[in-house]
Enzyme design. Structure first.
Site, PDB file in Angstrom:
ATOM      1  N   GLN A   1      18.940   1.971  19.964  1.00  0.00           N
ATOM      2  CA  GLN A   1      17.873   1.022  19.628  1.00  0.00           C
ATOM      3  C   GLN A   1      16.601   1.806  19.291  1.00  0.00           C
ATOM      4  O   GLN A   1      16.420   2.919  19.787  1.00  0.00           O
ATOM      5  CB  GLN A   1      17.634   0.013  20.771  1.00  0.00           C
ATOM      6  CG  GLN A   1      16.997   0.567  22.040  1.00  0.00           C
ATOM      7  CD  GLN A   1      17.996   1.098  23.058  1.00  0.00           C
ATOM      8  OE1 GLN A   1      19.038   1.629  22.690  1.00  0.00           O
ATOM      9  NE2 GLN A   1      17.673   0.995  24.339  1.00  0.00           N
ATOM     10  N   THR A   2      15.762   1.212  18.449  1.00  0.00           N
ATOM     11  CA  THR A   2      14.577   1.955  17.999  1.00  0.00           C
ATOM     12  C   THR A   2      13.276   1.321  18.504  1.00  0.00           C
ATOM     13  O   THR A   2      13.221   0.121  18.797  1.00  0.00           O
ATOM     14  CB  THR A   2      14.498   2.017  16.459  1.00  0.00           C
ATOM     15  OG1 THR A   2      14.278   0.696  15.949  1.00  0.00           O
ATOM     16  CG2 THR A   2      15.763   2.619  15.861  1.00  0.00           C
TER      17      THR A   2
ATOM     18  N   GLU B   1       6.957 -15.782  24.376  1.00  0.00           N
ATOM     19  CA  GLU B   1       6.469 -17.127  24.044  1.00  0.00           C
ATOM     20  C   GLU B   1       5.047 -17.328  24.562  1.00  0.00           C
ATOM     21  O   GLU B   1       4.254 -18.047  23.952  1.00  0.00           O
ATOM     22  CB  GLU B   1       7.407 -18.205  24.613  1.00  0.00           C
ATOM     23  CG  GLU B   1       8.831 -18.158  24.054  1.00  0.00           C
ATOM     24  CD  GLU B   1       8.951 -18.605  22.588  1.00  0.00           C
ATOM     25  OE1 GLU B   1       7.922 -18.698  21.877  1.00  0.00           O
ATOM     26  OE2 GLU B   1      10.093 -18.840  22.150  1.00  0.00           O
TER      27      GLU B   1
ATOM     28  N   PHE C   1      10.668   8.261  31.228  1.00  0.00           N
ATOM     29  CA  PHE C   1      11.288   9.522  30.795  1.00  0.00           C
ATOM     30  C   PHE C   1      10.459  10.721  31.260  1.00  0.00           C
ATOM     31  O   PHE C   1      11.013  11.717  31.744  1.00  0.00           O
ATOM     32  CB  PHE C   1      11.449   9.551  29.268  1.00  0.00           C
ATOM     33  CG  PHE C   1      12.575   8.692  28.736  1.00  0.00           C
ATOM     34  CD1 PHE C   1      13.349   7.896  29.575  1.00  0.00           C
ATOM     35  CD2 PHE C   1      12.879   8.689  27.368  1.00  0.00           C
ATOM     36  CE1 PHE C   1      14.377   7.101  29.087  1.00  0.00           C
ATOM     37  CE2 PHE C   1      13.917   7.901  26.867  1.00  0.00           C
ATOM     38  CZ  PHE C   1      14.667   7.101  27.721  1.00  0.00           C
TER      39      PHE C   1
ATOM     40  N   ASP D   1      17.063  -7.153  24.628  1.00  0.00           N
ATOM     41  CA  ASP D   1      16.321  -5.945  24.261  1.00  0.00           C
ATOM     42  C   ASP D   1      16.360  -5.803  22.723  1.00  0.00           C
ATOM     43  O   ASP D   1      17.450  -5.713  22.145  1.00  0.00           O
ATOM     44  CB  ASP D   1      17.016  -4.741  24.908  1.00  0.00           C
ATOM     45  CG  ASP D   1      16.138  -3.512  24.998  1.00  0.00           C
ATOM     46  OD1 ASP D   1      15.670  -3.215  26.107  1.00  0.00           O
ATOM     47  OD2 ASP D   1      15.942  -2.851  23.962  1.00  0.00           O
TER      48      ASP D   1
ATOM     49  N   TYR E   1       6.995 -13.625  28.337  1.00  0.00           N
ATOM     50  CA  TYR E   1       6.016 -12.761  27.665  1.00  0.00           C
ATOM     51  C   TYR E   1       5.916 -13.132  26.188  1.00  0.00           C
ATOM     52  O   TYR E   1       4.828 -13.396  25.675  1.00  0.00           O
ATOM     53  CB  TYR E   1       6.457 -11.313  27.836  1.00  0.00           C
ATOM     54  CG  TYR E   1       5.521 -10.268  27.276  1.00  0.00           C
ATOM     55  CD1 TYR E   1       4.307  -9.983  27.904  1.00  0.00           C
ATOM     56  CD2 TYR E   1       5.861  -9.538  26.141  1.00  0.00           C
ATOM     57  CE1 TYR E   1       3.456  -8.996  27.395  1.00  0.00           C
ATOM     58  CE2 TYR E   1       5.030  -8.558  25.636  1.00  0.00           C
ATOM     59  CZ  TYR E   1       3.825  -8.284  26.278  1.00  0.00           C
ATOM     60  OH  TYR E   1       3.001  -7.307  25.779  1.00  0.00           O
TER      61      TYR E   1
ATOM     62  N   GLY F   1      21.245   3.895  23.520  1.00  0.00           N
ATOM     63  CA  GLY F   1      20.070   4.672  23.111  1.00  0.00           C
ATOM     64  C   GLY F   1      19.834   4.662  21.614  1.00  0.00           C
ATOM     65  O   GLY F   1      18.945   5.341  21.108  1.00  0.00           O
TER      66      GLY F   1
HETATM   67  P1  NAD Z   1      -1.336  -2.696  31.727  1.00  0.00           P
HETATM   68  O1  NAD Z   1      -0.352  -3.390  32.593  1.00  0.00           O
HETATM   69  O2  NAD Z   1      -1.612  -1.261  31.962  1.00  0.00           O
HETATM   70  O3  NAD Z   1      -2.713  -3.460  31.740  1.00  0.00           O
HETATM   71  C1  NAD Z   1      -2.826  -4.856  31.895  1.00  0.00           C
HETATM   72  C2  NAD Z   1      -3.997  -5.133  32.827  1.00  0.00           C
HETATM   73  O4  NAD Z   1      -4.150  -6.554  32.967  1.00  0.00           O
HETATM   74  C3  NAD Z   1      -3.790  -4.556  34.232  1.00  0.00           C
HETATM   75  O5  NAD Z   1      -4.940  -3.878  34.654  1.00  0.00           O
HETATM   76  C4  NAD Z   1      -3.517  -5.795  35.073  1.00  0.00           C
HETATM   77  O6  NAD Z   1      -3.895  -5.631  36.416  1.00  0.00           O
HETATM   78  C5  NAD Z   1      -4.342  -6.841  34.349  1.00  0.00           C
HETATM   79  N1  NAD Z   1      -3.907  -8.219  34.600  1.00  0.00           N
HETATM   80  C6  NAD Z   1      -2.634  -8.691  34.519  1.00  0.00           C
HETATM   81  N2  NAD Z   1      -2.634 -10.008  34.786  1.00  0.00           N
HETATM   82  C7  NAD Z   1      -3.929 -10.355  35.035  1.00  0.00           C
HETATM   83  C8  NAD Z   1      -4.572 -11.583  35.363  1.00  0.00           C
HETATM   84  N3  NAD Z   1      -3.889 -12.727  35.490  1.00  0.00           N
HETATM   85  N4  NAD Z   1      -5.918 -11.583  35.544  1.00  0.00           N
HETATM   86  C9  NAD Z   1      -6.629 -10.434  35.418  1.00  0.00           C
HETATM   87  N5  NAD Z   1      -6.063  -9.239  35.124  1.00  0.00           N
HETATM   88  C10 NAD Z   1      -4.735  -9.219  34.918  1.00  0.00           C
HETATM   89  O7  NAD Z   1      -0.838  -2.903  30.215  1.00  0.00           O
HETATM   90  P2  NAD Z   1      -1.402  -2.333  28.844  1.00  0.00           P
HETATM   91  O8  NAD Z   1      -0.342  -1.527  28.229  1.00  0.00           O
HETATM   92  O9  NAD Z   1      -2.757  -1.755  29.029  1.00  0.00           O
HETATM   93  O10 NAD Z   1      -1.508  -3.668  27.987  1.00  0.00           O
HETATM   94  C11 NAD Z   1      -2.749  -4.318  27.735  1.00  0.00           C
HETATM   95  C12 NAD Z   1      -2.505  -5.506  26.811  1.00  0.00           C
HETATM   96  O11 NAD Z   1      -1.953  -5.054  25.576  1.00  0.00           O
HETATM   97  C13 NAD Z   1      -1.542  -6.541  27.367  1.00  0.00           C
HETATM   98  O12 NAD Z   1      -2.006  -7.821  27.035  1.00  0.00           O
HETATM   99  C14 NAD Z   1      -0.247  -6.253  26.640  1.00  0.00           C
HETATM  100  O13 NAD Z   1       0.538  -7.415  26.499  1.00  0.00           O
HETATM  101  C15 NAD Z   1      -0.763  -5.765  25.291  1.00  0.00           C
HETATM  102  N6  NAD Z   1       0.224  -4.886  24.638  1.00  0.00           N
HETATM  103  C16 NAD Z   1       0.395  -3.593  25.055  1.00  0.00           C
HETATM  104  C17 NAD Z   1       1.354  -2.787  24.440  1.00  0.00           C
HETATM  105  C18 NAD Z   1       1.575  -1.355  24.856  1.00  0.00           C
HETATM  106  O14 NAD Z   1       2.495  -0.720  24.304  1.00  0.00           O
HETATM  107  N7  NAD Z   1       0.797  -0.786  25.742  1.00  0.00           N
HETATM  108  C19 NAD Z   1       2.150  -3.311  23.405  1.00  0.00           C
HETATM  109  C20 NAD Z   1       1.949  -4.641  23.028  1.00  0.00           C
HETATM  110  C21 NAD Z   1       0.981  -5.408  23.630  1.00  0.00           C
HETATM  111  N1  UDP Z   2      14.475   2.074  27.958  1.00  0.00           N
HETATM  112  C1  UDP Z   2      15.411   3.052  28.329  1.00  0.00           C
HETATM  113  N2  UDP Z   2      15.257   3.669  29.523  1.00  0.00           N
HETATM  114  C2  UDP Z   2      14.233   3.401  30.369  1.00  0.00           C
HETATM  115  C3  UDP Z   2      13.280   2.446  29.989  1.00  0.00           C
HETATM  116  C4  UDP Z   2      13.442   1.787  28.777  1.00  0.00           C
HETATM  117  O1  UDP Z   2      16.358   3.331  27.582  1.00  0.00           O
HETATM  118  O2  UDP Z   2      14.158   4.027  31.435  1.00  0.00           O
HETATM  119  C5  UDP Z   2      14.613   1.404  26.651  1.00  0.00           C
HETATM  120  C6  UDP Z   2      14.564  -0.109  26.690  1.00  0.00           C
HETATM  121  O3  UDP Z   2      15.852  -0.660  26.915  1.00  0.00           O
HETATM  122  C7  UDP Z   2      14.015  -0.427  25.313  1.00  0.00           C
HETATM  123  C8  UDP Z   2      13.115   0.743  24.997  1.00  0.00           C
HETATM  124  O4  UDP Z   2      13.507   1.800  25.865  1.00  0.00           O
HETATM  125  O5  UDP Z   2      15.067  -0.454  24.378  1.00  0.00           O
HETATM  126  C9  UDP Z   2      11.629   0.459  25.192  1.00  0.00           C
HETATM  127  O6  UDP Z   2      11.474  -0.091  26.471  1.00  0.00           O
HETATM  128  P1  UDP Z   2      10.062  -0.432  27.116  1.00  0.00           P
HETATM  129  O7  UDP Z   2      10.316  -1.055  28.440  1.00  0.00           O
HETATM  130  O8  UDP Z   2       9.174   0.750  27.076  1.00  0.00           O
HETATM  131  O9  UDP Z   2       9.377  -1.494  26.138  1.00  0.00           O
HETATM  132  P2  UDP Z   2       9.868  -2.668  25.178  1.00  0.00           P
HETATM  133  O10 UDP Z   2       9.637  -2.152  23.814  1.00  0.00           O
HETATM  134  O11 UDP Z   2      11.321  -2.980  25.404  1.00  0.00           O
HETATM  135  O12 UDP Z   2       8.986  -3.810  25.537  1.00  0.00           O
END
Ligand code: NAD
Ligand code: UDP
Length: 328
Positions: free
Chosen positions: A210-211, A148, A192, A273, A146, A208
């Site tokens: 970690q932030t 890289e 949660f 993590d 993810y 727990g």
């Molecule tokens: P999500 O998993 O709910 O949505 C991702 C969507 O992409 C899904 O509908 C999935 O089916 C689709 N998808 C996955 N691989 C695919 C492919 N090869 N072809 C077509 N569709 C594909 O996740 P999200 O939280 O909505 O995240 C959306 C974007 O935002 C992602 O790129 C994620 O890396 C980025 N992002 C989200 C967060 C967050 O906290 N939600 C944080 C950082 C980055």
């Molecule tokens: N985490 C946790 N319990 C869970 C799920 C996640 O303590 O049931 C922790 C996880 O180890 C990380 C943080 O919560 O430190 C955020 O995890 P998440 O999978 O939501 O996203 P990340 O920020 O790690 O991509």
């Protein structure tokens, strides 16, 4: 003026909120999604709208949609358990998907925004993280597919911009939560809340301490729109809530707001993590006039309300890793 806007990953958590916002503003939305980590239930409310089109497609394979003004490239599994389930596919989605979507931008002249991530900073040595920080990523670890992949996608965006003049925008998104999260995505907020509502134990990975910094989804979507429509600003720009919290603090808030009798139980910390994660959002404030407005408890209450109305049996887990991502 109404635009034709492609959202890859439009069926997912962030994509569904972005779709609602863009349709609400009178735009035409074309969703490209293979529903790997989402459910068609999430897009069902849009299907009757004549300005909405759904294309079931994997962005690893090329596709050109004609007459496109803007592309939001969101397609990628985002939860650690989902992106580690099939890591090779995760890299392909980030890298080949970016190439294919940048190809569409080149063919149509569309502006394109990449959903990048705070994970490009890896397990950061500085906090809060600023955009100029180059990160500390383990290139061979379980999260690397993810991290890289997203870093390579940023490289591709900037090379297409410099080499082909593509209009790009890069958002580095920090942990975002809200309604429409898949209840079995394994992310901390959904885990949660689901556990609390079911009266199950709440799983704390590690101690727990970690932030993370939790941004409510409406704030993030406002940041997306401002970035996409900003003049002369490519980013990368951090979009996230600058209030840093421990995972234990999050658990206590969820227990308090749900009134659950859940106990906290410890599980092993997943490899690599990140210990701390908190955005410096000075650049977003300066360039976009953007900062979050929804505090954690308000956002959690709305998310809890959404989860209360779900029948979890109708949401099969997209991968087996919804309780915890794999250990090395
Ligand atoms: P999500 O998993 O709910 O949505 C991702 C969507 O992409 C899904 O509908 C999935 O089916 C689709 N998808 C996955 N691989 C695919 C492919 N090869 N072809 C077509 N569709 C594909 O996740 P999200 O939280 O909505 O995240 C959306 C974007 O935002 C992602 O790129 C994620 O890396 C980025 N992002 C989200 C967060 C967050 O906290 N939600 C944080 C950082 C980055
Ligand atoms: N985490 C946790 N319990 C869970 C799920 C996640 O303590 O049931 C922790 C996880 O180890 C990380 C943080 O919560 O430190 C955020 O995890 P998440 O999978 O939501 O996203 P990340 O920020 O790690 O991509």
């Amino acid at each position: 003026m109404s635009k034709r806007i492609v959202i890859t990953g439009g069926g997912g958590f962030l994509g569904s909120h972005l779709t609602a916002r863009l349709l609400g503003e009178g735009n035409h939305v074309i969703c490209i999604d293979n529903f790997f980590t989402s459910s068609e239930q999430t897009v069902a409310p849009f299907l009757a709208d004549p300005r909405y089109e759904l294309i079931r497609h994997d962005i690893v394979d090329p596709i050109i949609v004609e007459d496109v003004d803007q592309i939001y490239n969101l397609a990628c599994p985002a939860a650690p358990g989902h992106y580690q389930f099939n890591p090779v596919r995760t890299v392909k989605t980030s890298v080949l998907g970016a190439i294919n979507m940048l190809g569409m931008a080149r063919a149509t002249g569309a502006r394109i925004m990449q959903a990048s991530t705070s994970e490009v900073y890896g397990d950061p040595e500085i906090s809060p993280q600023v955009e100029s920080y180059r990160g500390s990523v383990n290139p061979i670890g379980l999260r690397a597919c993810y991290d890289e992949g997203k870093r390579a996608a940023e490289t591709l965006f900037f090379d297409y911009h410099r080499q082909h003049g593509i209009e790009i925008r890069v958002a580095r998104i920090f942990n975002t939560f809200g309604p429409n999260m898949h209840p079995f995505d394994g992310r901390v907020v959904s885990n949660f809340i689901r556990q609390a509502l079911a009266g199950e134990d709440i799983t704390i990975f590690g101690d727990g301490g970690q932030t993370r910094s939790f941004c409510y989804v409406s704030d993030l979507i406002e940041g997306f729109i401002r970035l996409m429509n900003a003049d002369d600003f490519t980013g990368p720009v951090n979009l996230g809530n600058p209030v840093e919290r421990t995972i234990l603090d999050l658990a206590e808030n969820v227990i308090d707001l749900t009134g659950a009798g859940s106990q906290l139980i410890r599980k092993p910390l997943p490899p690599d993590d990140p210990v701390r994660r908190c955005p410096d959002i000075s650049l977003a404030k300066e360039k976009l006039g953007w900062e979050p407005t929804v505090d954690l408890r308000t956002g959690l209450s709305a998310t809890i309300e959404y989860f209360q109305d779900l029948d979890f049996a109708e949401w099969p887990p997209p991968t087996p890793y919804w309780e915890a991502p794999p250990q090395a």
